[in-house]
Write a protein that holds these residues in place. Structure first.
Motif, PDB file in Angstrom:
ATOM      1  N   GLY A  53       0.713  -1.265  -0.131  1.00  0.00           N
ATOM      2  CA  GLY A  53      -0.068  -0.034   0.143  1.00  0.00           C
ATOM      3  C   GLY A  53       0.725   1.267  -0.141  1.00  0.00           C
ATOM      4  O   GLY A  53       0.585   2.207  -0.797  1.00  0.00           O
ATOM      5  N   SER A  54       1.823   1.349   0.906  1.00  0.00           N
ATOM      6  CA  SER A  54       2.765   2.332   0.841  1.00  0.00           C
ATOM      7  C   SER A  54       3.478   2.539  -0.508  1.00  0.00           C
ATOM      8  O   SER A  54       3.721   3.791  -0.750  1.00  0.00           O
ATOM      9  CB  SER A  54       4.104   2.120   1.939  1.00  0.00           C
ATOM     10  OG  SER A  54       3.539   2.110   3.284  1.00  0.00           O
ATOM     11  N   GLY A  55       3.830   1.459  -1.377  1.00  0.00           N
ATOM     12  CA  GLY A  55       4.286   1.502  -2.654  1.00  0.00           C
ATOM     13  C   GLY A  55       3.648   2.348  -3.518  1.00  0.00           C
ATOM     14  O   GLY A  55       3.851   3.072  -4.267  1.00  0.00           O
ATOM     15  N   LEU A  56       2.246   1.807  -3.612  1.00  0.00           N
ATOM     16  CA  LEU A  56       1.114   2.411  -4.271  1.00  0.00           C
ATOM     17  C   LEU A  56       1.194   4.011  -4.015  1.00  0.00           C
ATOM     18  O   LEU A  56       0.945   4.857  -5.025  1.00  0.00           O
ATOM     19  CB  LEU A  56      -0.134   1.803  -4.008  1.00  0.00           C
ATOM     20  CG  LEU A  56      -0.165   0.305  -4.746  1.00  0.00           C
ATOM     21  CD1 LEU A  56      -1.594  -0.380  -4.429  1.00  0.00           C
ATOM     22  CD2 LEU A  56       0.041   0.544  -6.327  1.00  0.00           C
ATOM     23  N   VAL A  57       1.082   4.404  -2.632  1.00  0.00           N
ATOM     24  CA  VAL A  57       1.130   5.720  -2.543  1.00  0.00           C
ATOM     25  C   VAL A  57       2.005   6.455  -2.945  1.00  0.00           C
ATOM     26  O   VAL A  57       2.136   7.508  -3.380  1.00  0.00           O
ATOM     27  CB  VAL A  57       0.700   6.033  -0.845  1.00  0.00           C
ATOM     28  CG1 VAL A  57       1.099   7.299  -0.649  1.00  0.00           C
ATOM     29  CG2 VAL A  57      -0.452   5.324  -0.428  1.00  0.00           C
TER      30      VAL A  57
END
Length: 204
Positions: A53-57
């Motif tokens: 999720g942090s990668g997508l953000v």
């Protein structure tokens, strides 16, 4: 059991060391699935979905996927609901614990945690259905198994909203001798770019 636990998203921080996702690892020497299950804890899954999720953000912050807000945009997943040898993997915890993760669940739970819309992609109703689903949902990121990536690349011109394709298996596993069924593909690009799990190492 807790009255305040309404979903898996709520349970992940609470259950921590309890077994969450079980799978059989691929034994490259035997060329078959192991007979016993290897388990990921709720904490393992929580860390992995946070990294993804942090990668997508981070991709959104860098301007890679576009849009004024991180919330609500669509992520597609084109893969069997299977655990496999993954580029989204967690660090190994010793030589006897080579956990490859349930990538489909990681991507799905990451979308849930970061308020993104997830769309499952299927080609069982014909090759044009995937193109229709991507365009109808305006998907910006697609998580895909290696076998589907060549087809996605061919759709690039007719699916303009797609900005990022995430391969669900690492290059080492794709090229490995005795790799599990469906992992190898001679058509895949070798220089694929950043691993979304590595991008998301610093939680957002």
């Amino acid at each position: 059991h807790c009255r305040d636990t309404l979903s898996l998203h709520d349970a992940l921080p609470i259950s921590r060391d309890k077994q969450c996702l079980g799978r059989r690892l691929w034994d490259t020497s035997a060329g078959d699935w192991e007979k016993k299950y290897s388990w990921l804890t709720y904490n393992d899954v929580d860390q992995a979905r946070t990294r993804v999720g942090s990668g997508l953000v981070q991709l959104w912050k860098e301007g890679t996927v576009g849009g004024e807000s991180i919330k609500g945009w669509t992520v597609g997943i084109w893969s069997g609901n299977r655990p496999g040898a993954s580029s989204l993997r967690l660090p190994r915890r010793g030589a006897d614990a080579p956990h490859a993760n349930a990538e489909w669940q990681f991507a799905s739970q990451a979308c849930s945690a970061y308020t993104l819309t997830m769309v499952s992609l299927y080609d069982t109703l014909g090759p044009d259905v995937v193109e229709y689903c991507i365009n109808h949902s305006s998907a910006r990121v697609i998580f895909a198994s290696p076998a589907h990536i060549p087809h996605l690349l061919k759709l690039a011109k007719v699916c303009p909203t797609v900005k990022v394709i995430v391969c669900m298996d690492s290059w080492a596993d794709i090229e490995a001798q005795g790799a599990p069924p469906g992992v190898k593909s001679d058509e895949l690009l070798r220089d694929w770019g950043k691993d979304v799990g590595e991008i998301g190492r610093a939680p957002v």
